[in-house]
Scaffold this motif. Structure first.
Motif, PDB file in Angstrom:
ATOM      1  N   GLY A   7       1.738  12.760  -6.134  1.00  0.00           N
ATOM      2  CA  GLY A   7       0.829  12.001  -6.973  1.00  0.00           C
ATOM      3  C   GLY A   7      -0.558  11.803  -6.412  1.00  0.00           C
ATOM      4  N   GLY A   8      -0.782  12.253  -5.190  1.00  0.00           N
ATOM      5  CA  GLY A   8      -2.103  12.101  -4.608  1.00  0.00           C
ATOM      6  C   GLY A   8      -3.128  12.996  -5.282  1.00  0.00           C
ATOM      7  N   SER A  16      -8.213   4.998 -10.184  1.00  0.00           N
ATOM      8  CA  SER A  16      -6.800   4.653 -10.012  1.00  0.00           C
ATOM      9  C   SER A  16      -5.961   5.900  -9.781  1.00  0.00           C
ATOM     10  CB  SER A  16      -6.278   3.933 -11.256  1.00  0.00           C
ATOM     11  OG  SER A  16      -6.975   2.735 -11.493  1.00  0.00           O
ATOM     12  N   LEU A  17      -4.876   5.715  -9.062  1.00  0.00           N
ATOM     13  CA  LEU A  17      -3.882   6.773  -8.863  1.00  0.00           C
ATOM     14  C   LEU A  17      -2.511   6.130  -8.779  1.00  0.00           C
ATOM     15  CD1 LEU A  17      -5.335   9.193  -6.124  1.00  0.00           C
ATOM     16  CD2 LEU A  17      -4.798   9.781  -8.502  1.00  0.00           C
ATOM     17  N   GLY A  18      -1.494   6.904  -9.158  1.00  0.00           N
ATOM     18  CA  GLY A  18      -0.129   6.442  -9.006  1.00  0.00           C
ATOM     19  C   GLY A  18       0.653   7.402  -8.140  1.00  0.00           C
ATOM     20  N   LEU A  19       1.228   6.911  -7.088  1.00  0.00           N
ATOM     21  CA  LEU A  19       2.014   7.727  -6.168  1.00  0.00           C
ATOM     22  C   LEU A  19       3.498   7.521  -6.428  1.00  0.00           C
ATOM     23  CD1 LEU A  19       0.115   7.082  -2.816  1.00  0.00           C
ATOM     24  CD2 LEU A  19      -0.401   8.726  -4.638  1.00  0.00           C
ATOM     25  N   SER A  64      -5.365  -5.487   3.135  1.00  0.00           N
ATOM     26  CA  SER A  64      -6.283  -4.415   2.742  1.00  0.00           C
ATOM     27  C   SER A  64      -6.030  -3.901   1.323  1.00  0.00           C
ATOM     28  CB  SER A  64      -6.201  -3.255   3.735  1.00  0.00           C
ATOM     29  OG  SER A  64      -4.897  -2.705   3.750  1.00  0.00           O
ATOM     30  N   VAL A  65      -4.831  -4.136   0.787  1.00  0.00           N
ATOM     31  CA  VAL A  65      -4.517  -3.607  -0.543  1.00  0.00           C
ATOM     32  C   VAL A  65      -4.067  -4.675  -1.519  1.00  0.00           C
ATOM     33  CG1 VAL A  65      -3.900  -1.398   0.488  1.00  0.00           C
ATOM     34  CG2 VAL A  65      -2.088  -3.042  -0.089  1.00  0.00           C
ATOM     35  N   LYS A  66      -3.910  -5.879  -1.058  1.00  0.00           N
ATOM     36  CA  LYS A  66      -3.414  -6.955  -1.919  1.00  0.00           C
ATOM     37  C   LYS A  66      -4.327  -7.129  -3.123  1.00  0.00           C
ATOM     38  CE  LYS A  66      -1.693 -10.280   0.388  1.00  0.00           C
ATOM     39  NZ  LYS A  66      -1.578 -11.451   1.275  1.00  0.00           N
ATOM     40  N   GLY A  67      -3.723  -7.207  -4.291  1.00  0.00           N
ATOM     41  CA  GLY A  67      -4.489  -7.360  -5.516  1.00  0.00           C
ATOM     42  C   GLY A  67      -4.942  -6.058  -6.143  1.00  0.00           C
ATOM     43  N   MET A  84      -2.151   2.335  -7.608  1.00  0.00           N
ATOM     44  CA  MET A  84      -3.354   1.958  -6.872  1.00  0.00           C
ATOM     45  C   MET A  84      -4.536   1.857  -7.827  1.00  0.00           C
ATOM     46  SD  MET A  84      -2.864   4.395  -3.526  1.00  0.00           S
ATOM     47  CE  MET A  84      -3.208   5.899  -4.451  1.00  0.00           C
ATOM     48  N   HIS A  85      -5.236   0.750  -7.787  1.00  0.00           N
ATOM     49  CA  HIS A  85      -6.417   0.533  -8.617  1.00  0.00           C
ATOM     50  C   HIS A  85      -7.601   0.158  -7.730  1.00  0.00           C
ATOM     51  CE1 HIS A  85      -4.021   0.647 -12.271  1.00  0.00           C
ATOM     52  NE2 HIS A  85      -3.199  -0.252 -11.775  1.00  0.00           N
TER      53      HIS A  85
END
Length: 116
Positions: A7-8, A16-19, A64-67, A84-85
């Protein structure tokens, strides 16, 4: 048991991406006992734990990624996802999934590149 991440890709900042992470070679009743996590490793840096999801689907995120990132799982499909947004250039890395408590052999990972 094999971990296969996918998914990368390349995306612009703010995108946005979804892995996806598929755990093959494990029956779902065993996979359901795995406390799964997503990690990433940027060039020249140590592997970083980003998010984890417990057997009862409780989730934890690094600052680093929260939210911005969301981890989820489907035990019947033996799958874990990372949505991931609001991606930033500093999110550029190879992303991996694994069992947080009893790590399995690492998969190949999937490259995420955030650049304008």
């Amino acid at each position: 048991v094999h971990l296969v991440e996918s998914g990368g890709g390349s995306v612009q900042p703010g995108g946005s991406l979804g892995l996806s992470c598929r755990v093959s070679g494990s029956i779902f009743s065993v996979f359901s006992t795995y406390h799964m996590a997503w990690y990433r490793q940027a060039p020249g840096k140590q592997r970083e734990l980003l998010a984890d999801i417990s057997t009862d689907k409780t989730t934890t995120y690094s600052d680093s990624v929260k939210g911005r990132f969301t981890i989820s799982r489907d035990n019947s499909r033996k799958m874990v996802w990372l949505q991931m947004h609001s991606l930033k250039p500093e999110d550029t890395a190879v992303y991996y999934c694994n069992n947080l408590v009893q790590p399995l052999d690492w998969g190949q990972g999937t490259q995420v590149t955030v650049s304008s």
